[in-house]
Design a protein around this motif. Structure first.
Motif, PDB file in Angstrom:
ATOM      1  N   ASP A 222       0.828  -1.204   0.000  1.00 16.42           N
ATOM      2  CA  ASP A 222       0.000   0.000   0.000  1.00 16.42           C
ATOM      3  C   ASP A 222       0.865   1.258   0.000  1.00 16.42           C
ATOM      4  O   ASP A 222       0.583   2.222  -0.723  1.00 16.42           O
ATOM      5  CB  ASP A 222      -0.940   0.024   1.202  1.00 16.42           C
ATOM      6  CG  ASP A 222      -2.046  -1.020   1.097  1.00 16.42           C
ATOM      7  OD1 ASP A 222      -2.145  -1.701   0.058  1.00 16.42           O
ATOM      8  OD2 ASP A 222      -2.807  -1.147   2.078  1.00 16.42           O
ATOM      9  N   SER A 223       1.912   1.249   0.808  1.00 16.13           N
ATOM     10  CA  SER A 223       2.818   2.385   0.869  1.00 16.13           C
ATOM     11  C   SER A 223       3.487   2.624  -0.488  1.00 16.13           C
ATOM     12  O   SER A 223       3.612   3.760  -0.940  1.00 16.13           O
ATOM     13  CB  SER A 223       3.873   2.137   1.950  1.00 16.13           C
ATOM     14  OG  SER A 223       4.798   3.182   2.001  1.00 16.13           O
TER      15      SER A 223
ATOM     16  N   CYS B 154       0.433   3.578  -3.333  1.00 13.72           N
ATOM     17  CA  CYS B 154      -0.618   4.567  -3.088  1.00 13.72           C
ATOM     18  C   CYS B 154      -0.702   5.635  -4.176  1.00 13.72           C
ATOM     19  O   CYS B 154      -1.799   6.020  -4.594  1.00 13.72           O
ATOM     20  CB  CYS B 154      -0.474   5.206  -1.710  1.00 13.72           C
ATOM     21  SG  CYS B 154       1.035   6.179  -1.487  1.00 13.72           S
TER      22      CYS B 154
ATOM     23  N   GLY C  94       4.330   7.935  -4.730  1.00 11.94           N
ATOM     24  CA  GLY C  94       4.015   7.287  -3.458  1.00 11.94           C
ATOM     25  C   GLY C  94       4.726   7.922  -2.279  1.00 11.94           C
ATOM     26  O   GLY C  94       4.122   8.173  -1.227  1.00 11.94           O
TER      27      GLY C  94
ATOM     28  N   ASN D 288       2.995   9.644   0.927  1.00  9.41           N
ATOM     29  CA  ASN D 288       3.285   9.153   2.273  1.00  9.41           C
ATOM     30  C   ASN D 288       3.884  10.247   3.148  1.00  9.41           C
ATOM     31  O   ASN D 288       3.666  10.271   4.363  1.00  9.41           O
ATOM     32  CB  ASN D 288       4.227   7.949   2.211  1.00  9.41           C
ATOM     33  CG  ASN D 288       3.521   6.690   1.772  1.00  9.41           C
ATOM     34  OD1 ASN D 288       2.450   6.357   2.278  1.00  9.41           O
ATOM     35  ND2 ASN D 288       4.088   5.991   0.808  1.00  9.41           N
TER      36      ASN D 288
END
Length: 157
Positions: A44-45, A48, A66, A70
């Motif tokens: 997911d990190s 994203c 991403g 984050n």
């Protein structure tokens, strides 16, 4: 400082249960601490940016999308934290954790590093900015107990 609820940001490696050990240890002591952390689901990190914004022209731009997304979470949570714990494991290089330590240092957020002695040399500058250097999650819990309540638990050491 007793009676205040602290927010502690947990940064660093995602392959062991160190976060759970710290959370369980502080809960068992009834410490007034709320924990926050970056997204710890690696996929997911990483994904994203493209999952939300669409395809990237290259892996470089996928990583950029991403990491920037984050960073919104990371910087906001560190700015709002009373302290941070930054864990470095020995299996992977946690460059992002070193960056988080730099953010803490720049913002004046106190931080505790957590790592094995085997990587002392590599982390000498990061440790130099830390308010405490711990080797075990238990040492982190005891440090958090002391700084949040003012109670020194001599029996545990």
């Amino acid at each position: 400082m007793s009676g205040l609820e602290w927010t502690v940001y947990l940064s660093g490696e995602i392959h062991t249960d160190w976060r759970e050990q710290i959370e369980e240890g502080t809960k068992a002591l009834g410490l007034p601490i709320h924990f926050v952390s970056p997204v710890t689901i690696h996929e997911d990190s990483d994904d994203c940016g493209v999952a939300i914004m669409g395809d990237a022209p290259s892996d470089f731009w996928k990583d950029q999308m991403g990491s920037r997304m984050n960073a919104i979470r990371t910087r906001t949570l560190i700015e709002q934290a009373d302290a941070a714990v930054i864990r470095f494991g020995d299996k992977y290089k946690q460059w992002n954790a070193a960056y988080d330590a730099g953010i803490c240092s720049a913002l004046g957020t106190p931080y505790i590093t957590l790592h094995d002695e085997a990587i002392n040399h590599a982390l000498k500058e990061v440790d130099g900015g830390a308010q405490a250097v711990a080797r075990t999650p238990e040492q982190v819990v005891r440090t958090l107990q002391y700084v949040t309540t003012g109670v020194l638990n001599r029996a545990a050491g």
